[in-house]
Design a protein around this motif. Structure first.
Motif, PDB file in Angstrom:
ATOM      1  N   HIS A 167       0.843  -1.194   0.000  1.00 19.90           N
ATOM      2  CA  HIS A 167       0.000   0.000   0.000  1.00 19.90           C
ATOM      3  C   HIS A 167       0.882   1.249   0.000  1.00 19.90           C
ATOM      4  CE1 HIS A 167      -2.677  -3.133   1.534  1.00 19.90           C
ATOM      5  NE2 HIS A 167      -3.688  -2.373   1.157  1.00 19.90           N
ATOM      6  N   THR A 168       0.612   2.138  -0.936  1.00 19.94           N
ATOM      7  CA  THR A 168       1.220   3.462  -0.904  1.00 19.94           C
ATOM      8  C   THR A 168       0.206   4.408  -0.261  1.00 19.94           C
ATOM      9  OG1 THR A 168       0.339   4.169  -3.052  1.00 19.94           O
ATOM     10  CG2 THR A 168       2.412   2.927  -3.073  1.00 19.94           C
ATOM     11  N   ASP A 169       0.541   5.685  -0.196  1.00 17.96           N
ATOM     12  CA  ASP A 169      -0.414   6.651   0.362  1.00 17.96           C
ATOM     13  C   ASP A 169      -1.649   6.789  -0.515  1.00 17.96           C
ATOM     14  OD1 ASP A 169       1.264   7.153   2.479  1.00 17.96           O
ATOM     15  OD2 ASP A 169       2.235   8.878   1.530  1.00 17.96           O
ATOM     16  N   GLU A 170      -1.497   6.492  -1.798  1.00 23.24           N
ATOM     17  CA  GLU A 170      -2.582   6.721  -2.748  1.00 23.24           C
ATOM     18  C   GLU A 170      -3.345   5.459  -3.144  1.00 23.24           C
ATOM     19  OE1 GLU A 170      -3.356   9.753  -3.594  1.00 23.24           O
ATOM     20  OE2 GLU A 170      -1.652  10.646  -2.536  1.00 23.24           O
ATOM     21  N   GLN A 171      -2.668   4.312  -3.153  1.00 23.26           N
ATOM     22  CA  GLN A 171      -3.271   3.152  -3.798  1.00 23.26           C
ATOM     23  C   GLN A 171      -2.689   1.852  -3.239  1.00 23.26           C
ATOM     24  OE1 GLN A 171      -5.790   3.264  -6.277  1.00 23.26           O
ATOM     25  NE2 GLN A 171      -5.802   1.107  -5.684  1.00 23.26           N
ATOM     26  N   ALA A 172      -3.434   0.759  -3.433  1.00 24.51           N
ATOM     27  CA  ALA A 172      -2.949  -0.576  -3.075  1.00 24.51           C
ATOM     28  C   ALA A 172      -2.604  -1.331  -4.353  1.00 24.51           C
ATOM     29  CB  ALA A 172      -4.009  -1.330  -2.284  1.00 24.51           C
ATOM     30  N   TYR A 173      -1.594  -2.200  -4.262  1.00 24.35           N
ATOM     31  CA  TYR A 173      -1.122  -2.930  -5.435  1.00 24.35           C
ATOM     32  C   TYR A 173      -0.921  -4.404  -5.107  1.00 24.35           C
ATOM     33  CZ  TYR A 173      -0.232   1.701  -7.336  1.00 24.35           C
ATOM     34  OH  TYR A 173      -0.387   2.995  -7.780  1.00 24.35           O
ATOM     35  N   ALA A 174      -1.111  -5.231  -6.141  1.00 18.78           N
ATOM     36  CA  ALA A 174      -0.828  -6.662  -6.057  1.00 18.78           C
ATOM     37  C   ALA A 174       0.375  -6.948  -6.944  1.00 18.78           C
ATOM     38  CB  ALA A 174      -2.039  -7.472  -6.516  1.00 18.78           C
ATOM     39  N   VAL A 175       1.401  -7.519  -6.365  1.00 19.93           N
ATOM     40  CA  VAL A 175       2.647  -7.784  -7.087  1.00 19.93           C
ATOM     41  C   VAL A 175       2.791  -9.291  -7.259  1.00 19.93           C
ATOM     42  CG1 VAL A 175       5.140  -7.459  -7.098  1.00 19.93           C
ATOM     43  CG2 VAL A 175       3.664  -5.721  -6.057  1.00 19.93           C
ATOM     44  N   LYS A 176       2.778  -9.743  -8.508  1.00 12.69           N
ATOM     45  CA  LYS A 176       2.841 -11.185  -8.774  1.00 12.69           C
ATOM     46  C   LYS A 176       4.252 -11.689  -8.510  1.00 12.69           C
ATOM     47  CE  LYS A 176       0.784 -14.550 -11.909  1.00 12.69           C
ATOM     48  NZ  LYS A 176       1.733 -15.624 -11.661  1.00 12.69           N
ATOM     49  N   GLN A 177       4.358 -12.712  -7.682  1.00  6.58           N
ATOM     50  CA  GLN A 177       5.681 -13.171  -7.267  1.00  6.58           C
ATOM     51  C   GLN A 177       6.470 -13.773  -8.424  1.00  6.58           C
ATOM     52  OE1 GLN A 177       6.210 -14.781  -3.328  1.00  6.58           O
ATOM     53  NE2 GLN A 177       7.192 -16.602  -4.151  1.00  6.58           N
ATOM     54  N   VAL A 178       5.786 -14.532  -9.285  1.00  9.83           N
ATOM     55  CA  VAL A 178       6.470 -15.197 -10.399  1.00  9.83           C
ATOM     56  C   VAL A 178       5.651 -15.017 -11.671  1.00  9.83           C
ATOM     57  CG1 VAL A 178       7.349 -17.380 -11.302  1.00  9.83           C
ATOM     58  CG2 VAL A 178       7.440 -16.931  -8.848  1.00  9.83           C
ATOM     59  N   GLY A 179       6.309 -14.571 -12.739  1.00 12.64           N
ATOM     60  CA  GLY A 179       5.646 -14.471 -14.031  1.00 12.64           C
ATOM     61  C   GLY A 179       4.640 -13.335 -14.102  1.00 12.64           C
ATOM     62  N   ASP A 180       3.824 -13.376 -15.158  1.00 16.75           N
ATOM     63  CA  ASP A 180       2.804 -12.349 -15.323  1.00 16.75           C
ATOM     64  C   ASP A 180       1.443 -13.007 -15.475  1.00 16.75           C
ATOM     65  OD1 ASP A 180       2.932 -13.467 -17.787  1.00 16.75           O
ATOM     66  OD2 ASP A 180       3.347 -11.621 -18.887  1.00 16.75           O
ATOM     67  N   CYS A 181       0.430 -12.177 -15.676  1.00 15.98           N
ATOM     68  CA  CYS A 181      -0.937 -12.671 -15.814  1.00 15.98           C
ATOM     69  C   CYS A 181      -1.614 -11.849 -16.906  1.00 15.98           C
ATOM     70  CB  CYS A 181      -1.672 -12.538 -14.481  1.00 15.98           C
ATOM     71  SG  CYS A 181      -3.274 -13.346 -14.442  1.00 15.98           S
ATOM     72  N   PRO A 182      -1.569 -12.317 -18.161  1.00 20.21           N
ATOM     73  CA  PRO A 182      -2.116 -11.542 -19.283  1.00 20.21           C
ATOM     74  C   PRO A 182      -3.573 -11.131 -19.096  1.00 20.21           C
ATOM     75  CG  PRO A 182      -0.847 -13.416 -20.086  1.00 20.21           C
ATOM     76  CD  PRO A 182      -0.976 -13.589 -18.603  1.00 20.21           C
ATOM     77  N   GLU A 183      -4.352 -11.973 -18.415  1.00 16.98           N
ATOM     78  CA  GLU A 183      -5.770 -11.655 -18.217  1.00 16.98           C
ATOM     79  C   GLU A 183      -5.972 -10.430 -17.326  1.00 16.98           C
ATOM     80  OE1 GLU A 183      -5.535 -16.223 -18.560  1.00 16.98           O
ATOM     81  OE2 GLU A 183      -4.366 -14.591 -17.694  1.00 16.98           O
ATOM     82  N   LEU A 184      -4.922 -10.032 -16.606  1.00 17.71           N
ATOM     83  CA  LEU A 184      -5.016  -8.857 -15.737  1.00 17.71           C
ATOM     84  C   LEU A 184      -4.290  -7.652 -16.335  1.00 17.71           C
ATOM     85  CD1 LEU A 184      -4.344 -10.473 -12.220  1.00 17.71           C
ATOM     86  CD2 LEU A 184      -6.551  -9.914 -13.251  1.00 17.71           C
ATOM     87  N   SER A 185      -4.020  -7.696 -17.631  1.00 15.72           N
ATOM     88  CA  SER A 185      -3.209  -6.650 -18.264  1.00 15.72           C
ATOM     89  C   SER A 185      -3.805  -5.254 -18.087  1.00 15.72           C
ATOM     90  CB  SER A 185      -3.018  -6.955 -19.754  1.00 15.72           C
ATOM     91  OG  SER A 185      -4.273  -7.053 -20.407  1.00 15.72           O
ATOM     92  N   GLU A 186      -5.130  -5.143 -18.095  1.00 18.84           N
ATOM     93  CA  GLU A 186      -5.740  -3.819 -17.941  1.00 18.84           C
ATOM     94  C   GLU A 186      -5.576  -3.268 -16.527  1.00 18.84           C
ATOM     95  OE1 GLU A 186     -10.303  -3.901 -17.555  1.00 18.84           O
ATOM     96  OE2 GLU A 186      -9.849  -5.722 -18.712  1.00 18.84           O
ATOM     97  N   ALA A 187      -5.201  -4.131 -15.587  1.00 16.52           N
ATOM     98  CA  ALA A 187      -4.976  -3.682 -14.210  1.00 16.52           C
ATOM     99  C   ALA A 187      -3.508  -3.374 -13.938  1.00 16.52           C
ATOM    100  CB  ALA A 187      -5.461  -4.749 -13.230  1.00 16.52           C
ATOM    101  N   LYS A 188      -2.657  -3.577 -14.942  1.00 18.27           N
ATOM    102  CA  LYS A 188      -1.221  -3.391 -14.736  1.00 18.27           C
ATOM    103  C   LYS A 188      -0.903  -1.923 -14.443  1.00 18.27           C
ATOM    104  CE  LYS A 188       1.374  -6.027 -17.195  1.00 18.27           C
ATOM    105  NZ  LYS A 188       2.191  -6.650 -18.279  1.00 18.27           N
ATOM    106  N   ALA A 189       0.035  -1.706 -13.531  1.00 17.68           N
ATOM    107  CA  ALA A 189       0.452  -0.345 -13.180  1.00 17.68           C
ATOM    108  C   ALA A 189       1.014   0.369 -14.406  1.00 17.68           C
ATOM    109  CB  ALA A 189       1.492  -0.398 -12.069  1.00 17.68           C
ATOM    110  N   THR A 190       0.745   1.668 -14.507  1.00 13.89           N
ATOM    111  CA  THR A 190       1.172   2.466 -15.654  1.00 13.89           C
ATOM    112  C   THR A 190       2.081   3.600 -15.199  1.00 13.89           C
ATOM    113  OG1 THR A 190      -0.681   4.021 -15.521  1.00 13.89           O
ATOM    114  CG2 THR A 190      -1.062   1.955 -16.721  1.00 13.89           C
ATOM    115  N   GLU A 191       2.436   4.471 -16.169  1.00 10.95           N
ATOM    116  CA  GLU A 191       3.290   5.614 -15.830  1.00 10.95           C
ATOM    117  C   GLU A 191       2.586   6.595 -14.896  1.00 10.95           C
ATOM    118  OE1 GLU A 191       1.177   6.435 -19.718  1.00 10.95           O
ATOM    119  OE2 GLU A 191       2.377   4.790 -18.879  1.00 10.95           O
TER     120      GLU A 191
END
Length: 233
Positions: A167-191
């Motif tokens: 959790h940052t001051d602004e938002q919570a994030y889920a960090v995948k320990q191994v590999g990626d998850c293409p089905e969650l691509s729209e939820a990926k953190a951006t610039e």
């Protein structure tokens, strides 16, 4: 008359003294009860196996398959190391408090579960450290059968199915320990997300765990991940 008054005063003083003693005794009893009921929880004795590591192939699942197979999808926090075993395979049992349930095949909504993780203090599984108290995780879980502890679950996909939560001051994030998850691509953190701050908090919370990972983990917006999971219902 004077003698009667003196007697009444004496009785009043004695009553106050006895009342004070009773109060002290009750306070001491309460303190003893609190101390007696206080429970020291165990943390993971060693996150890395002292005798070596076990390398094994893992069956990973897609997001859709993980959702389909999971009995429980939940955000949890590791609260206690319970025990470890070597037979039939090396594994460790943790107690975890359930913070949020996103899917549940059971009729009840557990506040706590027991959680199996591959590996123990002798052998690390695929070079990934064991959980520790305070770890916050998003997990896709399957109900275990025939375990010593009731209400026990194992992680679908092993290490590939672990999302670490920060959790940052602004938002919570889920960090995948191994590999990626293409089905969650729209939820990926951006610039637009403060990636530097995310990585700083990630390193503060999981510096030891991440030191064993060669690539930078995928980072997802937790609110969006939760929405995508709920949309599968």
């Amino acid at each position: 008359m004077k003698q009667i008054m003196n007697l009444l005063i004496l009785l009043s003083i004695l009553g106050l003294a006895l009342s004070g003693c009773g109060s002290t005794a009750r306070q001491q009893a309460a303190a003893d009860t609190t101390q007696h009921l206080g429970k020291a929880v165990k943390d993971t004795p060693r996150q890395i196996g002292q005798k070596g590591q076990i390398s094994a192939s893992i069956i990973g699942y897609s997001f859709d398959k993980s959702y389909e197979k999971a009995d429980l999808i939940a955000e949890v926090e590791i609260s206690e190391w319970l025990e470890e075993m070597n037979e039939p395979i090396e594994k460790t049992v943790f107690r975890a408090s359930v913070k949020k349930i996103l899917k549940n095949s059971e009729s009840n909504s557990p506040e706590e579960i027991n959680l199996l993780q591959d590996g123990n203090s002798d052998y690390t599984f695929n070079n990934y450290p064991l959980f520790k108290n305070g770890d916050k995780l998003l997990l896709f879980l399957k109900k275990a059968v025939g375990e010593k502890f009731e209400n026990t679950y194992w992680i679908l996909g092993g290490t590939t199915g672990v999302f670490r939560l920060i959790h940052t001051d602004e938002q919570a994030y889920a960090v995948k320990q191994v590999g990626d998850c293409p089905e969650l691509s729209e939820a990926k953190a951006t610039e637009n997300d403060d990636i530097a701050e995310i990585r700083k908090i990630l390193n503060e919370s999981y510096s030891f765990e991440l030191s064993k990972i060669s690539s930078i983990p995928e980072i997802y917006n937790l609110d969006m991940v939760e929405s995508l999971i709920k949309e599968h219902k």
